[in-house]
Design a protein around this motif. Structure first.
Motif, mmCIF file in Angstrom:
data_model
loop_
_atom_site.group_PDB
_atom_site.id
_atom_site.type_symbol
_atom_site.label_atom_id
_atom_site.label_comp_id
_atom_site.label_asym_id
_atom_site.label_seq_id
_atom_site.Cartn_x
_atom_site.Cartn_y
_atom_site.Cartn_z
ATOM 1 N N GLY A 239 -13.576 12.262 -10.366
ATOM 2 C CA GLY A 239 -14.213 11.066 -10.887
ATOM 3 C C GLY A 239 -15.691 10.962 -10.564
ATOM 4 N N GLY A 240 -16.275 12.018 -9.981
ATOM 5 C CA GLY A 240 -17.697 11.997 -9.654
ATOM 6 C C GLY A 240 -18.477 12.997 -10.485
ATOM 7 N N ARG A 241 -19.713 13.229 -10.088
ATOM 8 C CA ARG A 241 -20.542 14.233 -10.746
ATOM 9 C C ARG A 241 -21.173 15.125 -9.671
ATOM 10 N N THR A 242 -21.518 16.325 -10.063
ATOM 11 C CA THR A 242 -21.972 17.304 -9.077
ATOM 12 C C THR A 242 -23.486 17.389 -9.009
ATOM 13 N N GLN A 243 -23.961 17.941 -7.904
ATOM 14 C CA GLN A 243 -25.376 18.256 -7.712
ATOM 15 C C GLN A 243 -25.477 19.760 -7.515
ATOM 16 N N LEU A 244 -25.516 20.476 -8.631
ATOM 17 C CA LEU A 244 -25.551 21.934 -8.581
ATOM 18 C C LEU A 244 -26.938 22.409 -8.973
ATOM 19 N N GLY A 245 -27.764 22.716 -7.974
ATOM 20 C CA GLY A 245 -29.114 23.186 -8.235
ATOM 21 C C GLY A 245 -29.133 24.654 -8.610
ATOM 22 N N ASP A 246 -30.263 25.091 -9.143
ATOM 23 C CA ASP A 246 -30.370 26.477 -9.607
ATOM 24 C C ASP A 246 -30.208 27.485 -8.474
ATOM 25 N N ALA A 247 -30.786 27.166 -7.295
ATOM 26 C CA ALA A 247 -30.702 28.111 -6.177
ATOM 27 C C ALA A 247 -29.267 28.298 -5.722
ATOM 28 N N LEU A 248 -28.527 27.193 -5.597
ATOM 29 C CA LEU A 248 -27.125 27.292 -5.186
ATOM 30 C C LEU A 248 -26.300 27.978 -6.268
ATOM 31 N N LEU A 249 -26.566 27.665 -7.522
ATOM 32 C CA LEU A 249 -25.858 28.304 -8.621
ATOM 33 C C LEU A 249 -26.054 29.814 -8.582
ATOM 34 N N GLU A 250 -27.273 30.257 -8.327
ATOM 35 C CA GLU A 250 -27.546 31.693 -8.277
ATOM 36 C C GLU A 250 -26.795 32.356 -7.125
ATOM 37 N N GLU A 251 -26.762 31.677 -5.970
ATOM 38 C CA GLU A 251 -26.044 32.254 -4.833
ATOM 39 C C GLU A 251 -24.554 32.375 -5.117
#
Length: 713
Positions: A239-251
């Motif tokens: 029921g929430g939303r994520t905080q997926l930044g580019d740096a974390l996504l790449e890792e």
């Protein structure tokens, strides 16, 4: 042989996550460069670059089976030394011909602007791709940016991680090669858990789909998109939303070959810890994705991304929740322990922390910044007591347990601890905001106290480090002074704080100890350091720092689409207030778009040249008795009218309006230069016309030196 796809895949143990993409791009670039040096003419943008945690690969869609035939040219003796006085070939020429396996009459003469030489040209059949490729691959791998290559077994070769397989296919044909001790073939490897066995690749173009069938997404872009979709799906379950930044996504993408997201949760009691600390722990230590509510507040949910599509995801969830618990417990312990000591009590401990040898301790820096903050606050109408209080507390969180564990949270934790200690909201916020902008694209501090502190902190840093001679050189900038200078310039411009920079730099330099000023003195030709003249040294540093700070604005305006010539037009005047500098640059950019701009810029350049060649011009204004009727009198009338209409515009910083009004002078200026000779024999008339041109140029110089503007196109 027709052009065919070329695939090169190097399989390894798990690669460092932060370097996978860089290594893959560098490998592909090296292969293309090596092939092009050998005549294959591969377009750089044609390569498809692939990578996973266990492989680097490049696919070139069309590569010939052999390099083109080569024209070999060997240069021999110069033509003027090739024959003797008797017309016979010299020993040098006959020896050169013999070394080429030919005769003198088969040599050709090469004429250049530097002279003529005899050369031997021959055609050499191009070598097969299979012969050349092993060296190309080896050269590419050796050139990769690997700071600490590994060795394994008893081999001489080294690589970023031990290599285990090598696939080289040209179309459906294996190109035989031996690289890193591996013999090439068509056997790749599937997913470590879902398909932990050899995968036979039939042909180069089928490699991507064959690996996908073996549960490996080799395309990093596809893997990132799958992670985004998986994380969004899992977040939807919470029921929430994520905080997926580019740096974390790449890792995460470089940790997985078949990513699957799993929604997890932790104990709600941990939510009393500042959410930035929990998020930092999740992202830095575990590569988990935080989940927030619509207001941006952290919830008890988080997302883990597994490298397996498990039959029992509950077990993976339990594992993720188990590993995050001690991390959060540590963060809670740090926070609770830090709260037992008031933030202000840490100030005294800063005396034991060296900032820089000649500049003293961090406490000494805090004192200097506090004095600057007080000065700036009084000058711009900000509460000086709050500014100096914020300056006193600004570095105290460096001594806390939380910041010791997570240095990235400096400022953030200062804000929380200050608020918990009962400091005003404005002071607490300033402790966090004065670090802004923290990175490219970040905004400046929003509140005035934070802006004042941001200016004071950066001015002291720049002045101190420049004074001791540690200014940036080349690509070396250990104190991040370029970033500090840009942050300072942006804060002065975007905050609207009107303060002159040179006097502020002088005040900051006046606070520095003489030992710091002397430390950075350049040595003379005799190798000795000259005696310190504090006043001259401070003046020299102030000028150097102003130029350094202003120079950061070149890129700042380039990013905004404003040309370098617009920037240089204003820089020629060196406005002391960077807010004023910005207003002028934007006015010049608007003026440059006018149809009159190009003609008036050219006229200003012509006027500047005339005045420079004329030398000293007698003072006084334009004398009407020496003004001729026609174009000259028309220009005088138009200039006086413009002066009357725009008399207050420069003082009011109405630069756009001022330049637009001066744009109306284009017609009279063009007519003047078409019809009037300036440098006439009559000295009185000549001097009067020079004063007219000087007056005209001064009108434009109220804003900028438009003579440096470049013609459009």
């Amino acid at each position: 042989m027709a052009d065919q796809a070329l695939l090169i895949e190097v399989g390894t143990e798990e690669l460092p996550t932060r370097t996978v993409d860089e290594l893959a791009q560098a490998f592909a670039a090296g292969v293309i460069d090596g092939l092009n040096k050998r005549g294959f003419a591969i377009a750089a943008d044609s390569a498809r670059v692939y990578c996973t945690p266990r492989r680097l690969a490049v696919l070139l869609p069309a590569v010939a089976g052999a390099q083109p035939d080569q024209t070999i040219e060997r240069r021999g003796p110069a033509a003027n030394a090739a024959f003797g006085a008797d017309g016979q070939p010299s020993k040098a020429l006959t020896g050169f011909a013999a070394s080429c396996g030919t005769t003198v009459d088969q040599l050709q003469k090469l004429e250049t602007d530097k002279g003529a030489w005899y050369v031997f040209r021959s055609e050499q059949a191009g070598q097969p791709l299979a012969t050349l490729l092993p060296d190309v691959i080896s050269e590419s791998l050796k050139a990769l940016p690997i700071p600490k290559p590994m060795r394994w077994g008893d081999h001489d070769y080294a690589f970023v991680r031990p290599a285990h397989w090598l696939v080289i296919l040209h179309g459906d044909r294996v190109i035989d090669a031996q690289v890193l001790g591996l013999r090439s073939g068509r056997a790749s490897r599937g997913h470590r858990f879902h398909h932990n066995e050899a995968v036979t690749i039939a042909d180069a173009n089928g490699w991507l789909e064959t690996l996908r069938a073996a549960r490996v997404l080799a395309d990093p872009a596809e893997r990132r998109e799958r992670i985004r979709a998986e994380v969004a799906r899992a977040a939807g379950e919470t029921g929430g939303r994520t905080q997926l930044g580019d740096a974390l996504l790449e890792e995460i993408a470089n940790l997985t070959e078949w990513p699957v997201a799993i929604a997890c949760a932790f104990d709600e009691d941990f939510l009393r810890v500042p959410q930035e600390a929990l998020i930092m722990t999740m992202e830095t230590n575990q590569k988990f994705v935080s989940v927030v509510d619509d207001a941006g507040r952290l919830t008890r949910h988080f997302i883990g991304v597994a490298n397996i599509d498990s039959r029992d995801p509950r077990e993976i969830r339990k594992g993720y929740e188990r590993v995050i618990r001690p991390r959060f417990a540590d963060a809670r312990f740090f926070y609770d322990e830090d709260l037992k000591t008031p933030l202000a009590a840490q100030l005294e401990t800063l005396k034991n922390v060296t900032y820089q040898q000649q500049l003293g301790s961090v406490f000494d820096k805090v004192v200097r910044v506090g004095e600057l903050a007080r000065t700036i606050a009084n000058r711009v109408g900000v509460d000086a007591a709050r500014a100096t209080r914020a300056a006193a507390l600004a570095k105290c969180d460096l001594m806390t347990r939380m910041v010791g564990e997570f240095p990235e949270l400096q400022g953030v934790m200062g804000r929380y601890y200050a608020a918990a200690n009962g400091e005003s909201a404005e002071v607490a916020l300033a402790l966090d905001e004065f670090y802004k902008p923290r990175y490219a694209g970040d905004g400046i501090a929003r509140e005035r106290v934070g802006q004042v502190l941001a200016i004071a902190e950066r001015v002291d840093t720049l002045c101190g480090i420049f004074a001791v001679g540690l200014k940036p050189s080349g690509n070396k900038d250990p104190f991040a002074l370029r970033r500090a200078a840009l942050g300072l310039a942006r804060t002065l411009i975007e905050s609207g704080i009107a303060i002159e920079l040179p006097p502020l730099l002088a005040e900051a330099l006046a606070q520095l100890p003489e030992a710091a000023l002397a430390a950075g003195l350049p040595k003379g030709k005799d190798g000795k350091t000259p005696a310190l003249d504090p006043g001259a040294r401070r003046a020299e540093l102030a000028n150097e720092l102003y130029e350094f700070i202003v120079d950061r604005l070149r890129g700042y305006y380039a990013d905004a689409g404003i040309g370098a010539d617009r920037f240089e037009a204003v820089r020629a005047l060196n406005p002391a207030d960077l807010g004023d500098f910005d207003a002028r640059v934007r006015a010049v950019a608007a003026f440059a778009a006018l149809p009159e701009a190009e003609s008036l810029a050219a006229a200003n350049k012509r006027i500047a040249n005339i005045l420079r060649q004329a030398g000293d011009i007698a003072g006084g204004g334009i004398d009407p008795q020496f003004v001729a009727a026609g174009a000259e009198s028309d220009l005088v009338a138009a200039l006086m009218s413009a002066q009357s209409r725009t008399a207050s515009f420069a003082h009011e910083r109405k630069y756009v309006t001022l330049l637009r009004e001066l744009g109306e002078l284009r017609g009279p200026v063009d007519a003047f230069f078409n019809d009037v000779m300036v440098m006439v024999d009559d000295a009185a008339v000549r001097a009067n016309r020079l004063r007219l041109l000087r007056e005209l140029r001064q009108q434009f110089l109220q804003v900028a030196d438009v003579s440096v503007l470049q013609p459009a196109g």
